[in-house]
Write a protein that holds these residues in place. Sequence first.
Motif, PDB file in Angstrom:
ATOM      1  N   LEU A  72       0.820  -1.204   0.000  1.00  0.00           N
ATOM      2  CA  LEU A  72       0.000   0.000   0.000  1.00  0.00           C
ATOM      3  C   LEU A  72       0.860   1.263   0.000  1.00  0.00           C
ATOM      4  O   LEU A  72       1.668   1.462   0.896  1.00  0.00           O
ATOM      5  N   PRO A  73       0.690   2.124  -1.000  1.00  0.00           N
ATOM      6  CA  PRO A  73       1.434   3.390  -0.978  1.00  0.00           C
ATOM      7  C   PRO A  73       0.981   4.240   0.215  1.00  0.00           C
ATOM      8  O   PRO A  73      -0.199   4.227   0.584  1.00  0.00           O
ATOM      9  N   GLN A  74       1.893   4.962   0.793  1.00  0.00           N
ATOM     10  CA  GLN A  74       1.594   5.768   1.981  1.00  0.00           C
ATOM     11  C   GLN A  74       0.453   6.750   1.738  1.00  0.00           C
ATOM     12  O   GLN A  74      -0.322   7.026   2.646  1.00  0.00           O
ATOM     13  N   ARG A  75       0.315   7.230   0.524  1.00  0.00           N
ATOM     14  CA  ARG A  75      -0.756   8.193   0.227  1.00  0.00           C
ATOM     15  C   ARG A  75      -2.140   7.577   0.377  1.00  0.00           C
ATOM     16  O   ARG A  75      -3.142   8.299   0.451  1.00  0.00           O
ATOM     17  N   LEU A  76      -2.219   6.237   0.467  1.00  0.00           N
ATOM     18  CA  LEU A  76      -3.505   5.564   0.659  1.00  0.00           C
ATOM     19  C   LEU A  76      -3.729   5.091   2.096  1.00  0.00           C
ATOM     20  O   LEU A  76      -4.715   4.406   2.376  1.00  0.00           O
ATOM     21  N   TYR A  77      -2.849   5.465   3.007  1.00  0.00           N
ATOM     22  CA  TYR A  77      -3.012   5.038   4.401  1.00  0.00           C
ATOM     23  C   TYR A  77      -4.300   5.581   5.016  1.00  0.00           C
ATOM     24  O   TYR A  77      -4.999   4.868   5.716  1.00  0.00           O
ATOM     25  N   GLU A  78      -4.613   6.843   4.754  1.00  0.00           N
ATOM     26  CA  GLU A  78      -5.845   7.410   5.300  1.00  0.00           C
ATOM     27  C   GLU A  78      -7.067   6.760   4.657  1.00  0.00           C
ATOM     28  O   GLU A  78      -8.077   6.525   5.327  1.00  0.00           O
ATOM     29  N   THR A  79      -6.974   6.442   3.371  1.00  0.00           N
ATOM     30  CA  THR A  79      -8.053   5.721   2.695  1.00  0.00           C
ATOM     31  C   THR A  79      -8.252   4.365   3.348  1.00  0.00           C
ATOM     32  O   THR A  79      -9.390   3.949   3.608  1.00  0.00           O
ATOM     33  N   ALA A  80      -7.157   3.675   3.635  1.00  0.00           N
ATOM     34  CA  ALA A  80      -7.227   2.365   4.287  1.00  0.00           C
ATOM     35  C   ALA A  80      -7.900   2.474   5.647  1.00  0.00           C
ATOM     36  O   ALA A  80      -8.744   1.641   6.010  1.00  0.00           O
ATOM     37  N   TYR A  81      -7.561   3.511   6.389  1.00  0.00           N
ATOM     38  CA  TYR A  81      -8.157   3.680   7.706  1.00  0.00           C
ATOM     39  C   TYR A  81      -9.634   4.042   7.591  1.00  0.00           C
ATOM     40  O   TYR A  81     -10.464   3.550   8.361  1.00  0.00           O
ATOM     41  N   ALA A  82      -9.979   4.869   6.622  1.00  0.00           N
ATOM     42  CA  ALA A  82     -11.380   5.237   6.420  1.00  0.00           C
ATOM     43  C   ALA A  82     -12.211   4.003   6.067  1.00  0.00           C
ATOM     44  O   ALA A  82     -13.318   3.816   6.603  1.00  0.00           O
ATOM     45  N   LEU A  83     -11.698   3.155   5.202  1.00  0.00           N
ATOM     46  CA  LEU A  83     -12.402   1.920   4.855  1.00  0.00           C
ATOM     47  C   LEU A  83     -12.537   1.022   6.080  1.00  0.00           C
ATOM     48  O   LEU A  83     -13.587   0.414   6.306  1.00  0.00           O
ATOM     49  N   SER A  84     -11.486   0.950   6.873  1.00  0.00           N
ATOM     50  CA  SER A  84     -11.517   0.140   8.096  1.00  0.00           C
ATOM     51  C   SER A  84     -12.587   0.643   9.056  1.00  0.00           C
ATOM     52  O   SER A  84     -13.352  -0.148   9.619  1.00  0.00           O
TER      53      SER A  84
END
Length: 139
Positions: A81-93
């Motif tokens: 996962l690229p770091q720029r998608l970390y917030e997206t990952a957390y939002a989905l979680s």
Amino acid sequence: MIDDAPMTAQDALCALMIAVSASDEQIRTSELVKMSNAINNLPVFSGYDAERLPRISQMVFDLLEQEDGLEALFGLIRAALPQRLYETAYALSCDVAAADGRIEGTEARMLQEVRDELELDRLHAAAIERGARARHMTL
């Protein structure tokens, strides 16, 4: 990872949603619907081959059964996962965790683990959490 293909960023997002849903040992229909809607509708999943999901799910379940499996899963997710998608990952979680109307116990601890593993800023994480809570309010 899957048929010798490396885990993609989209696989990593799916794996994380599955892990959050499974964290309380009960994958609810509302959580499955939330994951399906995300995969079918969000731009980040554009072009994703949903036929990969059963193998991603099995990988997550297999890892979660191992003693250090969660640590291994986070390692795979961070690598894909690229770091720029970390917030997206957390939002989905957060959305998956909130889908059944409550976040408590092991799900809350899992979200904390995700926050820590992805090294999210606490203020940003709080905003994401509040957004998920607001989207899943009932009358």
